[in-house]
Design a protein around this motif. Structure first.
Motif, short mmCIF file in Angstrom:
data_model
loop_
_atom_site.label_atom_id
_atom_site.label_comp_id
_atom_site.label_asym_id
_atom_site.label_seq_id
_atom_site.Cartn_x
_atom_site.Cartn_y
_atom_site.Cartn_z
N ARG A 506 7.28 15.32 -2.89
CA ARG A 506 8.16 15.35 -1.56
C ARG A 506 8.13 14.17 -1.06
NH1 ARG A 506 5.20 19.87 2.12
NH2 ARG A 506 6.78 19.20 3.19
N GLY A 507 9.27 13.86 -0.30
CA GLY A 507 9.31 12.53 0.24
C GLY A 507 9.40 11.46 -0.73
N GLY A 508 9.71 11.50 -1.97
CA GLY A 508 9.92 10.51 -2.70
C GLY A 508 8.22 9.93 -3.42
N ARG A 509 7.49 10.91 -3.37
CA ARG A 509 6.08 10.85 -3.77
C ARG A 509 5.20 12.03 -3.96
NH1 ARG A 509 2.23 8.43 1.20
NH2 ARG A 509 2.42 10.39 2.39
N TRP A 510 4.41 11.87 -4.75
CA TRP A 510 3.36 12.98 -4.80
C TRP A 510 2.51 13.36 -3.63
CZ3 TRP A 510 4.17 16.89 -8.60
CH2 TRP A 510 5.03 16.56 -9.64
N THR A 511 2.33 14.56 -3.34
CA THR A 511 1.35 14.84 -2.20
C THR A 511 -0.01 14.76 -2.52
OG1 THR A 511 1.28 17.11 -2.68
CG2 THR A 511 3.09 16.35 -1.13
N CYS A 512 -0.53 14.69 -3.84
CA CYS A 512 -1.85 14.70 -4.08
C CYS A 512 -2.38 13.42 -4.55
CB CYS A 512 -1.85 15.52 -5.50
SG CYS A 512 -0.80 15.22 -6.73
N CYS A 513 -1.54 12.32 -5.24
CA CYS A 513 -2.09 11.14 -5.46
C CYS A 513 -1.02 10.11 -4.78
CB CYS A 513 -1.81 10.97 -7.04
SG CYS A 513 -0.50 11.30 -7.79
N HIS A 514 0.04 10.56 -4.34
CA HIS A 514 1.06 9.50 -3.70
C HIS A 514 1.70 8.80 -4.61
CE1 HIS A 514 -1.01 10.98 0.14
NE2 HIS A 514 -2.13 10.29 -0.39
N GLN A 515 1.70 8.79 -5.74
CA GLN A 515 2.49 8.06 -6.83
C GLN A 515 3.92 8.28 -6.55
OE1 GLN A 515 0.83 7.50 -10.92
NE2 GLN A 515 -0.21 9.52 -10.43
N ALA A 516 4.87 7.42 -6.73
CA ALA A 516 6.18 7.23 -6.44
C ALA A 516 7.20 7.81 -7.37
CB ALA A 516 6.73 5.81 -5.75
N GLU A 517 6.57 7.86 -8.92
CA GLU A 517 7.48 8.06 -9.87
C GLU A 517 7.41 9.73 -9.90
OE1 GLU A 517 9.59 6.70 -11.66
OE2 GLU A 517 9.13 4.82 -10.27
N ARG A 518 8.39 10.55 -10.26
CA ARG A 518 8.20 12.07 -10.42
C ARG A 518 7.54 12.18 -11.85
NH1 ARG A 518 10.53 16.93 -8.94
NH2 ARG A 518 11.94 15.86 -7.42
N SER A 519 7.84 11.41 -12.67
CA SER A 519 7.45 11.68 -14.02
C SER A 519 6.01 10.83 -14.49
CB SER A 519 8.26 11.05 -15.15
OG SER A 519 8.42 9.52 -14.77
N ALA A 520 5.15 10.47 -13.12
CA ALA A 520 4.01 9.86 -13.38
C ALA A 520 2.86 10.84 -14.05
CB ALA A 520 3.37 9.48 -12.02
N GLU A 521 2.02 10.37 -14.72
CA GLU A 521 0.95 11.04 -15.38
C GLU A 521 0.08 11.98 -14.14
OE1 GLU A 521 -2.61 10.70 -18.44
OE2 GLU A 521 -1.61 9.22 -17.90
N GLY A 522 -0.23 13.23 -14.84
CA GLY A 522 -0.96 14.05 -13.54
C GLY A 522 -2.31 13.35 -13.28
#
Length: 624
Positions: A506-522
């Motif tokens: 959401r908002g251009g980042r993951w809410t859990c780890c704040h990484q900016a890439e949608r395809s970022a590793e979990g």
């Protein structure tokens, strides 16, 4: 970190949280308690602390507060990659696969001496899960059972203490036999809750004024209340005993094999006609006293009911549990206790004991090649609907805005082939997710959508692209049951994900780890191992071995002093030729040499793990 009040990892969860800056533990019940961070770093606080309400100006200043006591335990640990635990895992498996007759230095033998109280129960749960995952729960239970039986001189005290053997068998029953327990007890327990009959045999507790509800003629006498209660109790008990003795075929094979091995071990230790009931008491002590009776007494703890019983129903359940306990004791203590008012039930109990003894014989009359408690990978039948019900569904969308209103109500059906859904149960048009495409099934942080009880199903299409479907369940029990069912159905799938995001993009980042890439590793480990039951999390071998390692560290110095105080870790002790063939404590030199070598090996494994933890801590890394 894990919050033991709600059994979940800390984060923006619906029930609790932790502020590291202020040292505040908060619960989303508009209450809080404060601990100074320095106090937590030095020594974890233990005791009762006042739970303060969050200040709200709209509340009346003169309002009265109730009292609430919470027992919360916060633990923080670091789980390393699997390869670091392999040496300790091999030692654990070796302990039960090829046990030494003079076994005092294996990890399991050391753990038996070190653990007490609540820690022993937690450890037993971890060990049972660990050996279940390796397909060696049978040998593990047999190992502990033989050690316990060998130490017991009075058969009347066999498995009556909370030893590691007793706790492990108890946890094993809960892990593999919960569905069996539900099939046997849930119908009659539900009847007790729904009918709300007044039952009492103790004259000191009889409320004669409350008996109008069972009579249209006014207040009953004490004798009438006793006769009415006796009829109701024997009616419920008859249903319970009928369900238990008729359940041989439904009892899990792994449980029956474990009981068979238990009876064989007890029979070898206590032969003779005077001990003919000991083998039955060993089995019934677990099945009745530690499984059936506690489930009747507190059905919510065994997921038989969603809520705790009201006082009247709770008293009825207590009377039923007492009776089932007496049956499990095979009448040995019947009429010997202080509760003489239970005497009217004795004729029924004595008649039931003969049936239960026959049931216990049938229970262990089983032959199978597999070990008790082998890998519980019972797959979901392809065409059978194993779970269905309403959930709210939301697909992962490329847009960054993810609102709670994007969830739509759908009716889901799960089989071994697909997870299908439609607008209603009667709706003919439906969509489906092939079970073979599922790569992960995980919980979702509440903060991702500001909604509780949400899970995600990550699938992979034929092109290799990953897709996420978010599902909201009605409550936490429903969530756990869907998680378990989906993980069981997808257990055979290959290429499972090792990590995923517990938040949303959401908002251009993951809410859990704040990484900016949608395809970022979990950023969070997945639970791809087989699940044990609808109420239980899946197996986590690394986390389980990590707890074993922490417990063994507590006895590291004790083990070194006992076996290696006058020897080197690299060389075996030289024995004086003038010494006898046995040492002062009666141990043979060869046995002592083996013990010292085994102790040195275990200490080296612990030291290697300790060094690995130190290195990870210095690097500031967390295992994936």
């Amino acid at each position: 970190m894990r919050c033991w009040s709600c059994e979940r990892l800390l984060g923006p969860w619906p029930r609790c949280g932790w502020s590291s800056g202020t040292g505040t533990w908060w619960a989303k019940t508009t209450s809080w308690v404060e601990f100074p961070p320095q106090l937590l770093l030095q020594k974890p606080p233990k005791g009762w602390f006042r739970l303060l309400p969050f200040p709200r100006p709209e509340e009346d200043a003169g309002g009265s507060l109730g009292a609430l006591r919470l027992k919360v335990r916060l633990t923080e640990d670091q789980v390393l990659p699997s390869r670091y635990y392999q040496p300790l895992m091999e030692l654990l498996l070796e302990s039960v696969q090829a046990p030494d007759e003079e076994d005092t230095t294996s990890p399991l033998a050391v753990l038996e001496e070190l653990t007490y109280g609540d820690c022993r129960q937690d450890l037993a749960t971890k060990l049972v899960k660990l050996f279940l995952g390796q397909g060696l729960a049978g040998p593990f239970l047999d190992y502990l059972t033989r050690r316990e039986v060998a130490r017991t001189t009075d058969p009347n005290t066999l498995f009556r203490s909370n030893s590691l053997a007793s706790k492990s068998m108890e946890q094993f029953m809960k892990l593999v036999g919960m569905r069996y327990l539900h099939e046997v007890l849930k119908p009659v327990v539900s009847r007790v809750f729904e009918e709300k009959k007044y039952m009492e045999l103790d004259p000191c507790r009889m409320g004669l004024g409350r008996t109008r509800r069972i009579s249209f003629k006014g207040t009953l006498s004490e004798e009438q209340v006793r006769e009415t209660s006796l009829g109701l109790l024997t009616g419920y008990l008859g249903t319970i005993v009928d369900a238990i003795v008729g359940s041989v075929g439904r009892c899990p094979l792994s449980l029956r094999l474990a009981f068979k091995q238990l009876q064989r071990c007890v029979e070898e230790r206590f032969p003779g006609a005077e001990h003919q009931d000991v083998k039955y008491l060993a089995t019934s002590g677990f099945l009745f006293l530690r499984f059936f009776a506690p489930a009747i007494l507190t059905p919510k703890l065994f997921d038989l009911r969603d809520q705790h019983a009201d006082p009247q129903t709770s008293r009825s359940l207590l009377l039923l549990a007492k009776a089932v306990q007496s049956i499990g004791n095979l009448g040995q203590q019947l009429g010997q206790g202080k509760e003489r008012w239970m005497a009217p039930l004795h004729p029924f109990l004595l008649r039931s004991i003969a049936r239960v003894r026959e049931f216990l014989e049938q229970l262990v009359d089983v032959d199978a090649c597999e070990e008790a408690g082998g890998p519980s990978r019972a797959l979901v039948p392809p065409s059978v609907i194993v779970r269905e019900g309403l959930m709210l569904k939301r697909k992962e969308e490329p847009a960054s805005l993810a609102t709670r209103f994007a969830f739509k109500k759908r009716y889901f059906r799960l089989s071994g082939e697909s997870l299908s859904y439609s607008k209603s149960p009667e709706w003919q048009v439906h969509s489906s997710i092939p079970v073979s495409h599922i790569r992960a099934v995980e919980r979702v942080d509440e903060g991702a959508f500001q909604l509780p009880h949400v899970m995600q199903v990550v699938t992979q299409d034929d092109t290799g692209a990953l897709h996420t479907t978010y599902l909201q369940c009605k409550n936490v029990n429903d969530l756990n049951q869907w998680l378990s069912a989906l993980r069981k159905a997808s257990a055979p799938n290959q290429d499972k994900l090792t990590s995923c995001h517990p938040g949303a993009f959401r908002g251009g980042r993951w809410t859990c780890c704040h990484q900016a890439e949608r395809s970022a590793e979990g950023c969070s480990r997945t639970h791809s191992a087989v699940t044990l039951g609808d109420w239980s999390d899946p197996l986590d071998p690394d986390g389980e071995v990590q707890m074993v390692y922490r417990q063994l560290l507590l006895g590291r110095d004790q083990l070194r002093m006992k076996f290696l105080d006058d020897s080197s870790l690299d060389t075996a002790p030289e024995l004086d030729a003038r010494e006898d063939s046995s040492t002062a404590d009666g141990s043979c030199p060869e046995v002592l040499t083996r013990q010292r070598a085994a102790a040195a090996h275990l200490l080296q494994v612990l030291e290697d793990l300790h060094q690995a933890h130190e290195e990870f801590q210095q690097q500031g890394q967390v295992a994936p």
